[in-house]
Design a protein around this motif. Sequence first.
Motif, PDB file in Angstrom:
ATOM      1  N   VAL A 232       0.836  -1.203   0.000  1.00  0.00           N
ATOM      2  CA  VAL A 232       0.000   0.000   0.000  1.00  0.00           C
ATOM      3  C   VAL A 232       0.874   1.258   0.000  1.00  0.00           C
ATOM      4  CG1 VAL A 232      -1.657   1.328   1.373  1.00  0.00           C
ATOM      5  CG2 VAL A 232      -1.980  -1.148   1.071  1.00  0.00           C
ATOM      6  N   LEU A 235       2.410   1.708  -3.381  1.00  0.00           N
ATOM      7  CA  LEU A 235       1.410   2.141  -4.371  1.00  0.00           C
ATOM      8  C   LEU A 235       1.183   3.645  -4.272  1.00  0.00           C
ATOM      9  CD1 LEU A 235      -1.241  -0.739  -4.018  1.00  0.00           C
ATOM     10  CD2 LEU A 235       0.196  -0.298  -6.029  1.00  0.00           C
ATOM     11  N   THR A 253      -6.135  -1.969  -4.663  1.00  0.00           N
ATOM     12  CA  THR A 253      -4.726  -2.367  -4.604  1.00  0.00           C
ATOM     13  C   THR A 253      -4.375  -3.585  -5.451  1.00  0.00           C
ATOM     14  OG1 THR A 253      -5.193  -3.602  -2.579  1.00  0.00           O
ATOM     15  CG2 THR A 253      -4.388  -1.353  -2.324  1.00  0.00           C
TER      16      THR A 253
END
Length: 284
Positions: A232, A235, A253
């Motif tokens: 996460v 990202l 995700t």
Amino acid sequence: MRICRFNEERLGVVRDDLVFDVTEVLTRLPKHTYPYPTYDLLIANLSSLRPHIEELANKKNGVPVDSVALQSPVANPGKLIAAPVNYVKHLEEARADVGLHHNTQIKAIREMGFFLKATSSLIGASGAVQIRFPDRRNDHEIELAVIIGRKANRVSADEALDYVAGYCIGLDMTVRGPEERSLRKSVDTYSVLGPWIVTTDELRSPADVELELTVNGQTRQKANTRDLVLSVAELIEFATCFYTLHPGDVIFTGTPEGVGPVVAGDKIVAKLSGIGSMSIDVVT
Ligand code: MN
């Protein structure tokens, strides 16, 4: 804290199996005139409103969460961002089945980057996925969805999680075929968020969330976010090299292995540990 939107534009706090109506707190949001902000006002003000939300919830009688219609917990996301292939085993299954991506290039996420899903595709946990092209294959994808809490631009992975408001379950529904991914994944009702947002004080680590999706009671996808190729935090770092994230922006995700078709009449149950579960009907 668990925040939901329910029935006719009601705002709720979920505690155990009850929803406490805290809609009154919305009167505290900053007043805007046209043109309205292109980010989500509630998410942008969530941390300052939180004491009022908790106080209101303490004064209310709850109603069973099963008795309300859950809407998308984010009302006005500016962007629905999605990671195409972010689990190694899903990359392998996609490469093995040309029908999955119709011979379009399947690349690792570092090369591929993100795509966008239209915000008009968004529904909540009490909605139904409406199949628009019944003669084509329509697939489920369960994902951890990240709700951005504040403006983030050129953020490093180290500090990225500070920009997150919370998490919810995401379904990135897809019609297979030759068109651009962003189009095929933007069909009305093909983005499901729910059942509520769990804030980051309650769900501290997005790196150990169990995901499970069943169709008509049979397990199709079962994985853990520890197997994400890009975490996460990574990202968010990657996305913010390209564009600014705003409060209420959502990052899907990526889905693990086990994607498969659904048809009208099917019931999808999606479950994420630390968040909850939601049951979505597939209809025509
Ligand atoms: Mn996906």
